[in-house]
Design a protein around this motif. Structure first.
Motif, PDB file in Angstrom:
ATOM      1  N   LEU A 194      55.151 -30.838 -39.303  1.00 60.78           N
ATOM      2  CA  LEU A 194      55.647 -29.717 -39.585  1.00 60.78           C
ATOM      3  C   LEU A 194      54.949 -28.609 -38.864  1.00 60.78           C
ATOM      4  CD1 LEU A 194      56.300 -29.916 -43.315  1.00 60.78           C
ATOM      5  CD2 LEU A 194      58.031 -30.126 -41.470  1.00 60.78           C
ATOM      6  N   HIS A 195      53.838 -29.145 -37.922  1.00 63.98           N
ATOM      7  CA  HIS A 195      53.022 -28.093 -37.307  1.00 63.98           C
ATOM      8  C   HIS A 195      52.922 -28.514 -35.653  1.00 63.98           C
ATOM      9  CE1 HIS A 195      48.870 -25.576 -37.398  1.00 63.98           C
ATOM     10  NE2 HIS A 195      49.396 -25.566 -36.304  1.00 63.98           N
ATOM     11  N   VAL A 196      53.746 -28.051 -34.875  1.00 60.90           N
ATOM     12  CA  VAL A 196      53.806 -28.473 -33.683  1.00 60.90           C
ATOM     13  C   VAL A 196      53.804 -27.325 -32.530  1.00 60.90           C
ATOM     14  CG1 VAL A 196      55.135 -29.950 -31.982  1.00 60.90           C
ATOM     15  CG2 VAL A 196      55.297 -30.654 -34.564  1.00 60.90           C
ATOM     16  N   HIS A 197      53.163 -27.462 -31.563  1.00 60.02           N
ATOM     17  CA  HIS A 197      53.161 -26.467 -30.568  1.00 60.02           C
ATOM     18  C   HIS A 197      53.886 -26.896 -29.393  1.00 60.02           C
ATOM     19  CE1 HIS A 197      50.412 -23.668 -32.638  1.00 60.02           C
ATOM     20  NE2 HIS A 197      49.931 -24.753 -33.101  1.00 60.02           N
ATOM     21  N   SER A 198      54.623 -26.192 -28.646  1.00 62.04           N
ATOM     22  CA  SER A 198      55.144 -26.465 -27.476  1.00 62.04           C
ATOM     23  C   SER A 198      54.523 -25.665 -26.178  1.00 62.04           C
ATOM     24  CB  SER A 198      56.814 -26.022 -27.285  1.00 62.04           C
ATOM     25  OG  SER A 198      56.645 -24.822 -26.980  1.00 62.04           O
ATOM     26  N   ASP A 234      55.165 -22.481 -32.494  1.00 62.25           N
ATOM     27  CA  ASP A 234      54.340 -21.914 -31.532  1.00 62.25           C
ATOM     28  C   ASP A 234      53.510 -20.757 -31.998  1.00 62.25           C
ATOM     29  OD1 ASP A 234      54.418 -23.375 -29.297  1.00 62.25           O
ATOM     30  OD2 ASP A 234      56.462 -22.857 -29.114  1.00 62.25           O
ATOM     31  N   HIS A 235      52.520 -20.369 -31.490  1.00 63.69           N
ATOM     32  CA  HIS A 235      51.378 -19.289 -31.589  1.00 63.69           C
ATOM     33  C   HIS A 235      52.384 -18.018 -31.582  1.00 63.69           C
ATOM     34  CE1 HIS A 235      47.794 -21.315 -32.688  1.00 63.69           C
ATOM     35  NE2 HIS A 235      47.737 -21.877 -31.350  1.00 63.69           N
ATOM     36  N   GLY A 236      52.365 -17.436 -32.716  1.00 66.24           N
ATOM     37  CA  GLY A 236      52.891 -16.011 -32.791  1.00 66.24           C
ATOM     38  C   GLY A 236      54.310 -15.500 -31.859  1.00 66.24           C
ATOM     39  N   VAL A 257      57.016 -20.723 -36.964  1.00 71.49           N
ATOM     40  CA  VAL A 257      56.205 -20.155 -36.195  1.00 71.49           C
ATOM     41  C   VAL A 257      54.728 -20.084 -36.704  1.00 71.49           C
ATOM     42  CG1 VAL A 257      55.491 -17.690 -35.386  1.00 71.49           C
ATOM     43  CG2 VAL A 257      57.679 -18.318 -35.652  1.00 71.49           C
ATOM     44  N   GLU A 258      53.529 -20.485 -35.974  1.00 74.32           N
ATOM     45  CA  GLU A 258      52.296 -20.373 -36.336  1.00 74.32           C
ATOM     46  C   GLU A 258      51.902 -18.934 -36.283  1.00 74.32           C
ATOM     47  OE1 GLU A 258      49.102 -22.844 -35.216  1.00 74.32           O
ATOM     48  OE2 GLU A 258      47.739 -22.211 -36.552  1.00 74.32           O
ATOM     49  N   VAL A 259      52.061 -17.967 -37.262  1.00 71.19           N
ATOM     50  CA  VAL A 259      51.853 -16.605 -37.122  1.00 71.19           C
ATOM     51  C   VAL A 259      50.311 -16.399 -37.133  1.00 71.19           C
ATOM     52  CG1 VAL A 259      54.102 -15.952 -38.060  1.00 71.19           C
ATOM     53  CG2 VAL A 259      52.044 -16.051 -39.559  1.00 71.19           C
ATOM     54  N   ASN A 298      49.398 -32.424 -38.129  1.00 72.25           N
ATOM     55  CA  ASN A 298      48.583 -32.751 -37.033  1.00 72.25           C
ATOM     56  C   ASN A 298      48.422 -31.635 -36.022  1.00 72.25           C
ATOM     57  OD1 ASN A 298      46.796 -34.704 -36.134  1.00 72.25           O
ATOM     58  ND2 ASN A 298      48.215 -35.339 -34.301  1.00 72.25           N
ATOM     59  N   ASP A 299      48.974 -30.739 -36.047  1.00 74.70           N
ATOM     60  CA  ASP A 299      48.582 -29.382 -35.387  1.00 74.70           C
ATOM     61  C   ASP A 299      48.867 -29.832 -33.734  1.00 74.70           C
ATOM     62  OD1 ASP A 299      48.106 -27.077 -34.278  1.00 74.70           O
ATOM     63  OD2 ASP A 299      46.277 -26.880 -35.112  1.00 74.70           O
ATOM     64  N   VAL A 300      49.971 -30.418 -33.627  1.00 74.76           N
ATOM     65  CA  VAL A 300      50.388 -31.108 -32.195  1.00 74.76           C
ATOM     66  C   VAL A 300      50.301 -30.297 -31.305  1.00 74.76           C
ATOM     67  CG1 VAL A 300      52.119 -32.129 -30.889  1.00 74.76           C
ATOM     68  CG2 VAL A 300      51.799 -32.654 -33.345  1.00 74.76           C
ATOM     69  N   HIS A 301      49.423 -30.337 -30.059  1.00 79.34           N
ATOM     70  CA  HIS A 301      49.355 -29.559 -28.890  1.00 79.34           C
ATOM     71  C   HIS A 301      49.877 -30.313 -27.563  1.00 79.34           C
ATOM     72  CE1 HIS A 301      47.213 -26.673 -31.325  1.00 79.34           C
ATOM     73  NE2 HIS A 301      47.169 -25.823 -30.450  1.00 79.34           N
ATOM     74  N   TYR A 302      49.810 -31.575 -27.759  1.00 80.41           N
ATOM     75  CA  TYR A 302      50.500 -32.433 -26.369  1.00 80.41           C
ATOM     76  C   TYR A 302      50.994 -33.523 -27.172  1.00 80.41           C
ATOM     77  CZ  TYR A 302      45.578 -33.896 -27.653  1.00 80.41           C
ATOM     78  OH  TYR A 302      44.382 -33.907 -28.328  1.00 80.41           O
TER      79      TYR A 302
HETATM   80 ZN   LIG Z   1      48.461 -24.900 -34.683  1.00 83.20          ZN
END
Ligand SMILES: [Zn+2]
Ligand SMILES: [Zn+2]
Length: 1018
Positions: free
Chosen positions: A7-11, A41-43, A66-68, A237-241
Motif C-alpha cells: 500500500l506504499h509504492v513509488h514509481s 508517489d511523492h506529492g 499519494v504520499e503527500v 515496504n515503501d517500495v522505491h524499485y
Molecule cells: Zn514513501
C-alpha cells in the motif's frame, strides 16, 4: 499462505527518487499474484491514471494514492521548526475519495507550496470523505515525534536534535486519527533491516543502523499508540524499485542528482538499505510474523478500496450561443461561410453542398459541434484584434466545415482533401485541430481562453523529460568517476534519436562495440551499464508542453489533478537537492499533472496553440508596405487564388531564403528541378522533401520517390503525350497531379476506395494499419485488400499483389496532404511578398531574426539581399531607426545590428527623435554621453562606420574616448555648479594629428562590428 498487499509504492514519477516504471511495478505485482497494488508517489498524481489503466489491464486492483507532504500544523505558515513538512500516505477508497485526492494535490500546489506542495490536517479534513490515511515512513509526523527530530538552526547554522517525545507523538496521532473518517487512519510500520553485505563504508553502515534503530522505535511506539487510541496497524515496504538488485541503481541516481561521486564517503544523499523493493507476500509475511493482524489489515484496506474512474465521458464545454439552439446556431454559422465561399454558379458549389451536409451529419452525431464552435471562436477573436492566424495545419484542412467556419483557409474540394483523414466516424476520438498564431501574441489567445471558459476550466499540459541512453551513460559514468574522455567517447558512440528510434541501453550493450569492449575489460563499466539499464526512462523533470492546453466544461479538478509549475530560484546553479524552488508565477495558467495522453481518455478536449514566427513576419511586412507605399496588400495575400506567377518564378529560381519551409539548400535545389508553376507543385515539393520519400527506393526503377517525381514531371513538360503506367485505370485520375507517384496519404485512401470499394473510413484504417509495418496487421489488411482488388477492382492477381506492395511502401512515407496544402499557402504568401515587395519582406525578416542572438540568420539574409542586388545600408547614427526599415530604395540596418552596442541603441534613437540629427562630432559625443554610452559602445559606434556621416572616422576613432571623458567631466561640473559656471569650456582635443587608417583595416573593423559583409556607406 496468508495474504498481503503493498500500500506504499513509488514509481519513477517520484522524480529523481524512485526508479520503477509503472509498467514494471504492475507486471511484477501480477507475476507475484498480488490481488491489488497501490501507487503512492511523492506529492503528485502524475502516474495515477496510467497506473490505474495498467493495473486494470493486468488484473491487479489499482489503489490510487499519494504520499503527500503534510505541514505538521498548517500550510498558512512556511516550513519552520514548529511546522515542519512530514510524509503521510493517503489512499482513495472510491470515486469520492479519488476526487478528493485530486482536490488535495491541486490545493497542495496552489495554496500549500513551500519548497514542496503541502497539505495540512485541516485541509485533509475538508476532503476526507472516501480517504484512508497511514502514518508513512520515518519522515511521518507521529514518527518524527517518536524518534526525535533533526533541525537546521539558521541562526547558528548547525543541526540540532530534539528528544523523542511519546506524549507529543500520541497527541499528534490523535489529531490525525480525527482528521480522517472514523476508522480510516492507520499506523504504518516498516522494517528495512538487511543482512546482505552491500559493500557500504562505515559511515553508511552507521546510517543504516541508525535507520533500523529508528524503525524499531517506531514499531514500539505504534504498538503503544495503537492500544491507547485504538488505531489499527498496517505494514508497508515503501517500495522505491521493483527488484532487489536495483537498489544500487537507485543509490547511483542519488549520486547523479547531487552531482557527487558514488564512492565519496561524504556524499549527502545515499541509499543505505537494499530492501525497498516489491517484496513477495511470503517475504513480507515472514518479516512481520509478529504482526499478523497488521499484515491482514493491508488486505482489509485493499478490500475497502474500489475505484472506477469514469472514462469515455465527454467534458467539452457547451459553447455559449447566447440563448440560441446550438445546432441551429452552428448550422447558421456554416451557412454564412458557405454562401460567401461557394456562390451560386461557382465551380464547386454542387459538390460542396453534398460534402457540407455529410460533414455536418458526422460531426453532429459524434457530438463535436461545440468543439468546432470553440475553435472557430478562438480564431475569429484573434483575427478581430489583429492577431495573425495561420491558414490551417494538420488534417483539419480536409474538412469543408472547418473551411466554412473560417478555421482553415483552403477549399478541400479544390485541393482534393479528404474529411475522413481528419475525422473517422467509426473511430470515436476527439478531433485534433491545431492552430498557428503570431508568435508575439499567442499569449493573448491563451488569456482569452481563460476569460471565456473560466480560469478553473483551462489548464496547460505538463510534459516530462526522462533519462535516455546517451545522457544516462554520461551521468552515471560521471558518478563512478570515469575519466571525461572515456565517457565522451562512449556517449558519442550511442546514436541520437527520439521516440521509437531512440537508442536503448539493452541493445547498445549487445551491439555497440565500444561499450562491449569497455564492459568486458572493466567491472565498473559493467556496473555502469547495469545501473543505466535500471534507470532508463526514469523521469528527470516536469515541464510545460510547448503549445497544448485543455478546456473542460467545469472546474478541471473534478476530473484531473492540477498544479503550478515550479522554477528554480535564481542564483548559482546548485545540485537538485540544494536547489531552492518556488512556484513559477510567470504563467498564469495552471498545469495538468497528468500527461497529455491521459487527458483525451478522460474526456477533456485538448488544443494546441502554436507560435509561428512566419505569421508575424507576414504581418510586419504588410504593415511596412502600408506605411511606405500606402498600399494594402492584405487581400492579395489572404484571398488571392494562389495564382500569381511571380511567386512561382521566385521558387523556380530557388531564391527562397526566408520563404516559409523553403530555406534548406536541398529543398531549394528540388524547387529548381521542379520549377513550380502552380500551387499543387509547391504542395508536392513540401511533401516530397522529407526523409522517407527522399530515400525510399522504388524497386522497379531503383529511383527514389523524389527523383521519380522530378523525372516524370520533366518528361511530361517536355512532351505532353508522355504517360506513366498505373496498375489500375482508376489510378490515372488520382495520380495525375503528382505525375504517377503516390505522394499523399489521401491518394492511398482514394485508390483503396476506387479500386477495392472501401469507404473512406475503411481506407483510413487500411492506411494506418499498413503504414505501421506490424506483420499481423499487414497480413490481415492484405487479405481484405486482395479480395476487393480482385473482385470489385477486377484486377489480375499479379497486378493486385504489386499494387498492394506499392501501397505498403507509400503508406509508410506518404504525407498528409491536408497539412502540406495548408502550409504551402504560407510558402506561397511569403514567396509572393519576397518577390513583389522584397525590401519590405527582407526588412520584416531581418527584424524577426534580430531577436536571435547568434546573428547567423541576419548574416544569411543580408547576403541574400546583396545577391538579389538590393541595397543594404549600414547602420547610421542619424538615419537608422529602431528596427530595420526600407530607406532610399534599399534596407537601412538598425543600430542594434552593431555588435557590442548592448541595449543602448533604443536610448540613442529616442534622444535623436527628440532633439534632431547629430550635427557634429562634439554635438554627438555630448549627446551620447547623456544617454550613457560607455567606451565599448562608443568604439562600436565609431568603428562600425555608423558615425561616418558626422565626422572623419580616423579622428573619431583616435580621439573619441578622450572627448567623451572631457564631456563627462564638464557635465559633472555643470551638475554641481550649473548656474555659476555655464560658460565652462569643453577641452576639445586637437584632432588634426590623428593617424590615417588603411581602408582595408577600416573595412575589416566594420565587418567585425557588423558581422556582415561590407555594406553601402551612404
Ligand atoms: Zn514513501
Ligand atoms: Zn516517506
Amino acid at each position: 499462505m496468508g495474504d498481503f498487499v503493498h500500500l506504499h509504492v513509488h514509481s519513477n514519477y517520484s522524480i529523481l527518487d524512485a526508479i520503477s516504471s509503472i509498467d514494471s511495478l504492475v507486471t511484477e505485482a501480477a507475476q507475484q499474484k498480488y490481488s491489488a497494488l497501490a501507487l503512492t508517489d511523492h506529492g503528485n498524481m502524475h502516474g495515477s491514471f496510467e497506473f490505474y489503466k495498467a493495473a486494470k489491464k493486468a488484473g491487479v486492483k489499482p489503489i490510487v494514492g499519494v504520499e503527500v507532504y503534510c505541514a505538521r500544523d498548517t500550510v498558512k505558515e512556511p516550513r519552520t521548526r514548529d511546522n515542519p513538512t512530514d510524509h503521510m500516505v493517503i489512499l482513495a477508497r472510491n470515486e469520492t475519495g479519488y476526487k478528493n485526492l485530486l482536490k488535495l494535490v491541486t490545493r497542495a500546489s496552489l495554496e500549500g507550496f513551500n519548497y514542496v506542495p503541502r497539505v495540512d490536517p485541516d485541509m485533509i479534513r475538508e476532503h476526507r470523505e472516501g480517504l484512508i490515511g497511514t502514518s508513512a515512513c520515518l519522515s511521518g509526523g507521529i514518527n518524527s515525534y517518536a524518534i526525535g527530530e533533526k533541525f537546521y538552526n539558521r541562526s547558528t547554522k548547525t543541526y540540532e536534535y530534539t528528544d523523542p517525545d511519546y506524549a507529543k507523538a500520541l497527541a499528534y496521532a490523535d489529531r490525525l486519527k480525527n482528521t480522517f473518517e472514523e476508522g480510516c487512519f492507520y499506523l504504518e510500520i516498516q522494517d528495512h533491516s538487511t543482512d546482505t553485505d552491500m559493500g557500504l563504508n562505515q559511515c553508511r553502515m552507521d546510517s543504516q543502523k541508525d535507520m533500523v534503530t529508528k524503525q524499531r522505535i517506531v514499531v514500539e511506539t505504534a504498538k503503544r499508540i495503537s492500544k491507547e487510541l485504538n488505531i489499527p496497524l498496517t505494514v508497508s515496504n515503501d517500495v522505491h524499485y521493483t527488484k532487489q538488485p536495483d537498489w544500487n541503481a537507485k543509490d547511483t541516481l542519488f549520486a547523479v542528482r547531487t552531482i557527487s561521486k558514488k564512492y565519496d564517503p561524504e556524499r549527502k544523499l545515499t541509499t543505505d538499505s537494499d530492501q525497498f523493493y516489491l517484496k513477495s507476500k511470503a517475504e513480507m509475511i515472514d518479516r512481520f510474523r509478529d504482526f499478523p493482524e497488521a499484515i491482514n489489515n493491508t488486505v482489509l484496506i485493499a478490500e475497502q478500496c474500489d475505484l472506477d474512474i469514469a472514462v469515455g465521458e465527454n467534458h467539452i464545454p457547451v459553447f455559449d450561443t447566447e440563448g440560441q439552439d446550438v445546432i441551429k446556431y452552428w448550422r447558421n454559422k456554416i451557412r454564412e461561410g458557405f454562401e460567401a465561399k461557394y456562390r451560386p454558379g461557382t465551380e464547386y458549389r454542387t459538390e460542396a453542398v453534398q460534402r457540407v451536409k455529410y460533414e455536418i451529419e458526422v460531426i453532429e452525431s459524434m457530438g463535436f459541434v461545440s468543439y468546432f464552435l470553440m475553435v472557430a471562436d478562438f480564431i475569429s477573436h484573434a483575427r478581430g484584434i489583429d492577431i495573425p492566424v495561420g491558414p490551417g495545419r494538420g488534417s483539419a484542412a480536409g474538412s469543408i466545415v472547418s473551411y466554412c467556419l473560417g478555421i482553415t483557409e483552403i477549399c478541400p474540394l479544390e485541393h482534393k482533401l479528404i474529411f475522413e483523414r481528419f475525422l473517422n466516424s467509426e473511430r470515436i476520438s476527439l478531433p485534433d485541430i491545431d492552430i498557428d498564431f503570431c508568435k508575439k501574441r499567442v499569449g493573448e489567445v491563451y488569456g482569452y481562453a481563460q476569460q471565456k471558459y473560466g480560469e478553473k476550466n483551462v489548464a496547460r499540459i505538463a510534459t516530462f523529460s526522462s533519462m535516455w541512453a546517451r545522457s544516462l551513460i554520461r551521468d552515471v559514468g560521471k558518478a563512478y568517476d570515469i575519466p571525461k574522455e572515456e565517457i565522451d567517447s562512449v556517449a558519442s558512440s550511442i546514436p541520437e534519436g527520439a521516440g521509437e528510434f531512440r537508442a536503448k541501453i539493452e541493445e547498445q550493450a549487445e551491439d555497440n562495440e565500444l561499450i562491449k569492449a569497455y564492459a568486458s575489460a572493466s567491472e565498473v563499466w559493467q556496473t555502469i551499464i547495469e545501473d543505466a539499464k535500471a534507470l532508463e526512462g526514469a523521469k528527470k523533470a516536469v515541464s510545460k508542453h510547448a503549445a497544448g492546453f485543455v478546456i473542460g466544461d467545469d472546474d478541471l479538478t473534478k476530473y484531473i489533478p492540477l498544479m503550478r509549475p515550479v522554477k528554480n530560484k535564481p542564483g548559482k546553479k546548485k545540485n537538485q537537492v540544494e536547489q531552492e524552488v518556488s512556484i513559477d508565477t510567470t504563467d498564469t495558467m495552471m498545469f495538468t499533472q497528468y500527461p497529455m495522453d491521459d487527458l483525451e481518455e478522460l474526456g477533456l478536449i485538448k488544443m494546441d496553440f502554436l507560435a509561428l514566427e512566419t505569421l508575424t513576419i507576414i504581418q510586419d511586412c504588410i504593415k511596412l508596405i502600408q506605411k511606405y507605399e500606402n498600399i494594402d496588400v492584405t487581400t492579395n495575400v489572404t484571398y488571392n487564388n494562389l495564382l500569381s506567377p511571380a511567386a512561382y518564378s521566385l521558387m523556380s529560381l530557388g531564391n527562397t531564403l526566408g520563404v516559409f519551409q523553403c530555406e534548406s539548400p536541398g529543398l531549394r535545389h528540388l524547387l529548381m528541378q521542379i520549377r513550380p508553376e502552380q500551387f499543387s507543385d509547391v504542395v508536392a515539393a513540401i511533401a516530397l522533401y522529407r526523409p522517407g520519400p527522399m530515400d525510399a527506393i522504388d524497386e522497379a526503377t531503383g529511383m527514389t520517390m523524389m527523383d521519380k517525381y522530378v523525372q516524370n514531371r520533366t518528361f511530361k513538360r517536355q512532351d505532353e503525350s508522355f504517360t506513366w503506367e498505373v496498375l489500375h485505370p482508376e489510378m490515372d485520375d488520382i495520380l495525375k497531379e503528382t505525375y504517377g507517384i503516390i505522394i499523399y496519404q489521401e491518394q492511398i485512401m482514394d485508390i483503396c476506395r476506387k479500386v477495392c470499394g472501401y469507404t473512406y473510413n475503411e481506407a483510413d484504417k487500411f492506411r494506418k494499419a499498413v503504414g505501421k509495418k506490424i506483420p499481423e496487421l499487414v497480413a490481415k489488411e492484405k487479405k481484405a485488400f486482395m479480395k476487393g482488388a480482385l473482385g470489385q477492382g477486377n484486377m489480375a492477381q499479379d497486378d493486385a499483389d504489386k499494387l498492394f506492395g506499392q501501397l505498403e511502401t507509400f503508406a509508410r512515407y506518404g504525407f498528409n496532404k491536408s497539412h502540406a496544402a495548408a502550409y504551402a499557402v504560407l510558402t506561397y504568401r511569403t514567396a509572393w511578398l519576397k518577390q513583389e515587395y522584397p525590401i519590405y519582406y527582407m526588412s520584416a525578416l531581418l527584424n524577426a531574426s534580430s531577436n536571435k542572438s547568434d546573428g547567423i540568420d541576419k548574416r544569411k539574409y543580408v547576403n541574400d539581399c546583396l545577391l538579389n542586388n538590393m541595397k543594404v545600408y549600414a547602420p547610421d547614427i542619424n538615419k537608422s531607426e529602431l528596427t530595420v526599415v526600407p530607406q532610399d530604395g534599399g534596407i537601412r540596418c538598425n543600430l542594434s545590428m552593431i555588435r557590442g552596442l548592448d541595449n543602448i541603441s533604443e536610448k540613442i534613437i529616442a534622444e535623436r527623435k527628440e532633439n534632431g540629427e547629430h550635427t557634429s562630432f562634439v554635438d554627438c559625443i555630448t549627446r551620447l554621453s547623456k544617454v550613457g554610452v560607455n567606451k565599448t559602445s562608443l568604439e562600436a559606434l565609431i568603428n562600425s562606420g555608423s558615425m561616418d556621416s558626422i565626422g572623419n572616422r580616423d579622428q573619431m576613432a583616435h580621439y573619441g574616448w578622450d572627448l567623451l571623458q572631457a564631456v563627462r567631466k564638464k557635465q559633472k561640473r555643470e551638475e554641481g555648479f550649473a548656474s555659476i559656471l555655464d560658460d565652462d569650456e569643453l577641452d576639445i582635443p586637437d584632432m588634426s594629428s590623428a593617424p590615417t587608417l588603411d581602408k582595408k583595416v577600416k573595412d575589416s573593423m566594420s565587418v567585425k562590428y557588423l558581422e556582415l559583409y561590407s555594406l553601402e556607406d551612404k
